[in-house]
Design a protein around this motif. Structure first.
Motif, short mmCIF file in Angstrom:
data_model
loop_
_atom_site.label_atom_id
_atom_site.label_comp_id
_atom_site.label_asym_id
_atom_site.label_seq_id
_atom_site.Cartn_x
_atom_site.Cartn_y
_atom_site.Cartn_z
N GLN A 135 0.83 -1.19 0.00
CA GLN A 135 0.00 0.00 0.00
C GLN A 135 0.87 1.25 0.00
N SER A 136 0.42 2.26 -0.74
CA SER A 136 1.14 3.53 -0.77
C SER A 136 0.15 4.68 -0.90
N PRO A 137 0.51 5.85 -0.35
CA PRO A 137 1.68 6.05 0.52
C PRO A 137 1.45 5.45 1.90
N GLU A 138 2.48 5.44 2.73
CA GLU A 138 2.31 4.95 4.11
C GLU A 138 1.46 5.91 4.91
N ALA A 139 1.64 7.18 4.65
CA ALA A 139 0.88 8.21 5.36
C ALA A 139 0.53 9.32 4.38
N LEU A 140 -0.62 9.93 4.59
CA LEU A 140 -1.11 10.97 3.71
C LEU A 140 -1.84 12.02 4.54
N ARG A 141 -1.45 13.25 4.35
CA ARG A 141 -2.12 14.36 5.03
C ARG A 141 -2.81 15.21 3.99
N LEU A 142 -4.09 15.43 4.19
CA LEU A 142 -4.89 16.21 3.25
C LEU A 142 -5.61 17.32 3.99
N GLN A 143 -5.79 18.42 3.31
CA GLN A 143 -6.66 19.46 3.86
C GLN A 143 -8.10 19.09 3.53
N GLU A 144 -8.99 19.45 4.39
CA GLU A 144 -10.41 19.17 4.16
C GLU A 144 -10.80 19.66 2.77
N GLY A 145 -11.45 18.77 2.00
CA GLY A 145 -11.87 19.12 0.65
C GLY A 145 -10.87 18.78 -0.44
N GLU A 146 -9.66 18.39 -0.05
CA GLU A 146 -8.60 18.09 -1.02
C GLU A 146 -8.68 16.61 -1.40
N SER A 147 -9.15 16.31 -2.57
CA SER A 147 -9.33 14.93 -3.01
C SER A 147 -7.99 14.26 -3.30
N SER A 148 -7.94 12.94 -3.12
CA SER A 148 -6.71 12.19 -3.39
C SER A 148 -7.04 10.71 -3.53
N SER A 149 -6.01 9.91 -3.77
CA SER A 149 -6.19 8.47 -3.93
C SER A 149 -5.14 7.70 -3.15
N LEU A 150 -5.55 6.55 -2.64
CA LEU A 150 -4.66 5.60 -2.00
C LEU A 150 -4.49 4.41 -2.94
N ASN A 151 -3.30 3.81 -2.90
CA ASN A 151 -3.01 2.72 -3.82
C ASN A 151 -2.78 1.41 -3.08
N CYS A 152 -3.23 0.32 -3.68
CA CYS A 152 -2.96 -1.03 -3.19
C CYS A 152 -2.54 -1.87 -4.39
N SER A 153 -1.32 -2.36 -4.38
CA SER A 153 -0.86 -3.19 -5.50
C SER A 153 -0.51 -4.58 -4.99
#
Lengths: 113, 114
Positions: free
Chosen positions: B6-24
C-alpha cells in the motif's frame, strides 16, 4: 458491529504464563479467524476454524493453539507467553471460506513483560 | 517479500482536497480485494469488496476501483472524520493454502485537517 466480542480487551502478563483469549460471535458464522497486528506488519493470520472442532494453522501459528467447541466461541491460547507475542489480537468471522469479506472484532491488546 | 503493498504509508490532506490511495499486489489469481477502515484502538471495519478488473464500488466520499494489478481508493472532498488507517487485503487462488485467507497490506494512515 458484526456481533463479535473479544475478552479480555486488555491484558498484561508475564513471560512463561499461559494466556487464553476469547472470541464470541452472535452471527452463527461458520468461519472464525485469529490475527495479530504489529507495527510494520499487516494483519497476520494465526489460526482459523471452519467449524466446530475444525481448525487449521495460519502463517504465524508457532506458540499458539486454538479450540472451538461451540459455533459461537473461538479460543486462542498462548501456552507459555513470550515478549514476542506482545501484540494486538483480532478475531474475525466470515459466512464462508470463499471470497466473502471478513468482519473483525474490537481486538485484545496483550502485553507480555 | 510483501505480496500486498500500500502507498503512501501516510497521507495528510486538507479538508476538501481529493486524493487516492493505492494497493498493489504481485500474485496472480485474484479472488477478491477488500478495503477496510481502521480507527485507533478499534478493529478493521469492512468497506468494499472488488472481484474483477474494471469493477468500482462507492460509499459516500469513497470510491474503490480495481485493475489487473492494483486498486485505488479515491477520496473525494474528504472531511476530518475520514481520518483513519485504510487497509487493503487480497485473497488469491489457493495453492493448498488456508481457505479464505487474506493477505493484508500495512495500510495507509490518512489524516484530514480542517
Amino acid at each position: 458491529d458484526a456481533g463479535i466480542t473479544q475478552s479480555p480487551r486488555h491484558k498484561v502478563t508475564e513471560t512463561g504464563t499461559p494466556v487464553t483469549l476469547r472470541c464470541h460471535q452472535t452471527e452463527n458464522h461458520r468461519y472464525m479467524y485469529w490475527y495479530r497486528q504489529d507495527p510494520g506488519h499487516g494483519l497476520r493470520l494465526i489460526h482459523y476454524s471452519y467449524g466446530v472442532k475444525d481448525t487449521d494453522k495460519g502463517e504465524v501459528s508457532d506458540g499458539y493453539s486454538v479450540s472451538r467447541s461451540k459455533t459461537e466461541d473461538f479460543l486462542l491460547t498462548l501456552e507459555s507467553a513470550t515478549s514476542s507475542q506482545t501484540s494486538v489480537y483480532f478475531c474475525a468471522i466470515s459466512v464462508s471460506g470463499g471470497a466473502n469479506e471478513q468482519f473483525f472484532g474490537p481486538g485484545t491488546r496483550l502485553t507480555v513483560l | 517479500e510483501d505480496q500486498v503493498t500500500q502507498s503512501p504509508e501516510a497521507l495528510r490532506l486538507q479538508e476538501g482536497e481529493s486524493s487516492s490511495l493505492n494497493c498493489s499486489y504481485t500474485v496472480s489469481g485474484l479472488r477478491g480485494l477488500f478495503w477496510y477502515r481502521q480507527d485507533p484502538g478499534k478493529g478493521p471495519e469492512f468497506l468494499f469488496t472488488l472481484y474483477s478488473a474494471g469493477e468500482e464500488k462507492e460509499k459516500e466520499r469513497l470510491k474503490a476501483t480495481l485493475t489487473k494489478k492494483e486498486s485505488f481508493l479515491h477520496i473525494t472532498a474528504p472531511k476530518p472524520e475520514d481520518s483513519a488507517t485504510y487497509l487493503c487485503a487480497v485473497r488469491f487462488t489457493d495453492r493448498g493454502s488456508t481457505l479464505g485467507r487474506l493477505y493484508f497490506g500495512r495500510g495507509t494512515q490518512l489524516t484530514v485537517w480542517p
